[in-house]
Design a protein around this motif. Structure first.
Motif, PDB file in Angstrom:
ATOM      1  N   ALA A  40       0.849  -1.197   0.000  1.00 23.22           N
ATOM      2  CA  ALA A  40       0.000   0.000   0.000  1.00 23.22           C
ATOM      3  C   ALA A  40       0.881   1.243   0.000  1.00 23.22           C
ATOM      4  CB  ALA A  40      -0.906  -0.001   1.236  1.00 23.22           C
ATOM      5  N   ALA A  41       0.535   2.182  -0.895  1.00 24.77           N
ATOM      6  CA  ALA A  41       1.329   3.408  -1.000  1.00 24.77           C
ATOM      7  C   ALA A  41       0.687   4.559  -0.234  1.00 24.77           C
ATOM      8  CB  ALA A  41       1.511   3.789  -2.464  1.00 24.77           C
ATOM      9  N   MET A  42      -0.511   4.326   0.310  1.00 22.59           N
ATOM     10  CA  MET A  42      -1.224   5.380   1.038  1.00 22.59           C
ATOM     11  C   MET A  42      -1.930   4.755   2.235  1.00 22.59           C
ATOM     12  SD  MET A  42      -0.993   8.214  -0.872  1.00 22.59           S
ATOM     13  CE  MET A  42      -2.374   9.342  -0.915  1.00 22.59           C
ATOM     14  N   ASP A  43      -2.238   5.600   3.206  1.00 24.50           N
ATOM     15  CA  ASP A  43      -3.157   5.194   4.276  1.00 24.50           C
ATOM     16  C   ASP A  43      -4.569   5.308   3.719  1.00 24.50           C
ATOM     17  OD1 ASP A  43      -1.031   5.021   6.209  1.00 24.50           O
ATOM     18  OD2 ASP A  43      -1.078   7.216   6.334  1.00 24.50           O
ATOM     19  N   GLY A  44      -5.381   4.269   3.908  1.00 18.73           N
ATOM     20  CA  GLY A  44      -6.745   4.349   3.363  1.00 18.73           C
ATOM     21  C   GLY A  44      -7.453   3.016   3.465  1.00 18.73           C
ATOM     22  N   TYR A  45      -8.177   2.661   2.381  1.00 20.47           N
ATOM     23  CA  TYR A  45      -8.907   1.397   2.359  1.00 20.47           C
ATOM     24  C   TYR A  45      -8.502   0.583   1.137  1.00 20.47           C
ATOM     25  CZ  TYR A  45     -11.707   2.999   6.203  1.00 20.47           C
ATOM     26  OH  TYR A  45     -12.101   3.417   7.445  1.00 20.47           O
ATOM     27  N   ALA A  46      -8.146  -0.675   1.385  1.00 17.91           N
ATOM     28  CA  ALA A  46      -7.920  -1.606   0.284  1.00 17.91           C
ATOM     29  C   ALA A  46      -9.272  -2.130  -0.166  1.00 17.91           C
ATOM     30  CB  ALA A  46      -7.024  -2.757   0.755  1.00 17.91           C
ATOM     31  N   LEU A  47      -9.496  -2.116  -1.465  1.00 13.90           N
ATOM     32  CA  LEU A  47     -10.823  -2.492  -1.962  1.00 13.90           C
ATOM     33  C   LEU A  47     -10.705  -2.997  -3.393  1.00 13.90           C
ATOM     34  CD1 LEU A  47     -11.058   0.147  -3.851  1.00 13.90           C
ATOM     35  CD2 LEU A  47     -12.098   1.211  -1.852  1.00 13.90           C
ATOM     36  N   ARG A  48     -11.876  -3.368  -3.956  1.00 16.68           N
ATOM     37  CA  ARG A  48     -11.932  -3.775  -5.362  1.00 16.68           C
ATOM     38  C   ARG A  48     -12.430  -2.561  -6.145  1.00 16.68           C
ATOM     39  NH1 ARG A  48     -14.618  -8.918  -6.404  1.00 16.68           N
ATOM     40  NH2 ARG A  48     -16.331  -7.492  -6.856  1.00 16.68           N
ATOM     41  N   ALA A  49     -11.610  -2.100  -7.110  1.00 17.51           N
ATOM     42  CA  ALA A  49     -11.934  -0.860  -7.823  1.00 17.51           C
ATOM     43  C   ALA A  49     -13.335  -0.926  -8.426  1.00 17.51           C
ATOM     44  CB  ALA A  49     -10.890  -0.585  -8.900  1.00 17.51           C
TER      45      ALA A  49
END
Ligand code: AMP
Ligand code: MG
Length: 399
Positions: A40-49
């Motif tokens: 992950a390159a950012m803090d956030g949410y991993a999801l399906r685009a």
């Protein structure tokens, strides 16, 4: 000729912490993919685009993964995992939506405010480097960025070329140590400190042999103390004066010379030879000549001995802010102050009284090169220049 005679010394292993400015003796390969996982390159949410193509969209948060933690979960349809920069992206997810475009809702839901492209904010495993790739080539001089690469592939004891052991001998009846007050007709030894420093910057282990007088026996004894070095550098005593004895004394000691003059200015009387396994340089005593010939000839030798490729400094094309003359018939090196301004390299030639003017030389951060056939360059014309180390220390003054 210098490069031809300067064959790389044997390699040795050093600790990473001691490897700065050493020269790699072999290619370094990646021991694993970089990054080693989909990161992950950012803090956030991993999801399906595809789940947020019609944003805003609500997803259920099925867990979190922090940097250093291997995700236990996978991401299914309409699910998201809270993720931190540097953490592995869980299986099933193909993008990370930065936290700034999300809003936490009640009941374990998150609202994703915008669509995100597949692959966004994920650095896939191996995208930077594949396991086995050459990350640093043999011959590379190790700078801080290269140390980062070595560390990241676990190369904590790189093999590097051995440092050349260089002995420096300063000659001249008139030359006294800088710590003493010169008597009338004496001068302080400025070449010793300057040349030793240049050699250190080029990676040498320098031993200073002190001062030798212009007398055969004493000079022979002093020179002999340098014959177990890889390189012996002598200052002074190589021009045409009655007491310039370095050449004949070296010859008597068994040295042979590859050349004893070069068609450059400053620096014409430059001697390069070999005595046994020791390469020998006789630099002219004039302070600017000594520094310029050390820069042009000894530095490449030392870098080559360490295995550096290529050992020569790049030449830049500079615009002259004032004329430069060269009536010497030799390739001349004129001191100049070069500044980078709006994409141009502007060179102000510095007034110098010649090869003795070490103060003018110290104001320069570059040498404007005038080839032998070029007797004059007008203001506004361009010329090649060797940018010295101090070029990178711009003080912000106007050119
Ligand atoms: P030489 O090459 O020995 O004929 O010296 C040329 C000029 O350089 C003379 O004016 C010397 O006094 C001067 N010089 C020689 N050695 C040094 C030194 N170590 N430091 C400063 N000036 C020197
Ligand atoms: Mg002398």
């Amino acid at each position: 000729m210098v490069l031809r005679e300067s064959l790389p010394l044997p390699a040795e292993e050093v600790a990473l912490a001691d490897a700065l400015q050493r020269v790699l003796a072999e290619d370094v390969h990646a021991d694993a993919d970089l990054p080693p996982f989909d990161r992950a390159a950012m803090d956030g949410y991993a999801l399906r685009a595809e789940d947020v193509a019609l944003a805003p969209a609500r997803l259920s948060v099925v867990g979190g993964v922090r940097a250093g933690e291997w995700p236990a979960m996978t991401v299914g349809p309409h699910q998201a995992v809270r993720i931190m920069t540097g953490a592995p992206v869980p299986g099933g997810a193909n993008a990370v939506q930065p936290v700034e475009t999300t809003r936490t809702l009640a009941d374990g839901l998150v609202e994703i405010a915008g669509a995100v492209a597949p692959g966004a904010n994920v650095a896939p495993r191996g995208c930077e480097v594949r396991r086995g790739d050459v990350v640093l080539p043999r011959g590379r001089r190790l700078d801080p960025a290269a140390l980062a690469v070595l560390a990241s592939v676990g190369c904590v004891r790189p093999r590097v070329g051995r440092r050349p052991r260089v002995a420096v001998l300063v000659t001249g009846d008139e030359v006294v140590d800088a710590a003493s007050t010169p008597a009338p007709a004496q001068i302080r030894n400025s070449n010793g400190p300057a040349v030793a420093a240049q050699l250190r910057l080029a990676g040498a282990e320098v031993a200073t042999l002190g001062l030798a007088p212009d007398r055969r026996e004493a000079l022979a004894a002093a020179l002999a103390r340098g014959f177990d070095a890889d390189v012996l550098v002598v200052s002074g005593g190589v021009s045409a004066g009655d007491y310039d004895l370095v050449e004949p004394v070296l010859l008597e000691a068994g040295a042979s010379f590859f050349f004893t003059r070069v068609a450059i200015k400053p620096g014409a009387p430059l001697v390069f030879g070999r005595r046994g396994a020791t390469l020998v340089f006789g630099l002219p005593g004039n302070p600017v000549s000594a520094q310029v010939t050390s820069e042009l000839f000894v530095r490449p030798c030392l870098l080559r001995l360490q295995g550096a490729l290529p050992p020569l400094r790049p030449r830049a094309t500079v615009e002259l802010l004032a004329p430069v003359g060269n009536r010497s018939g030799r390739t001349s090196h004129a001191p100049a102050l070069v500044r980078a301004r709006e994409g141009r390299l502007l060179a102000r030639p510095l007034r110098s009284l010649g090869s003795g003017d070490l103060v003018a030389h110290a104001r320069a951060n570059a040498l404007v090169v005038m080839e032998a056939g070029r007797s004059h360059a007008a203001a506004g014309e361009t010329a090649p220049a060797l940018l010295l180390d101090s070029f990178l220390e711009d003080d912000g003054e106007p050119p």
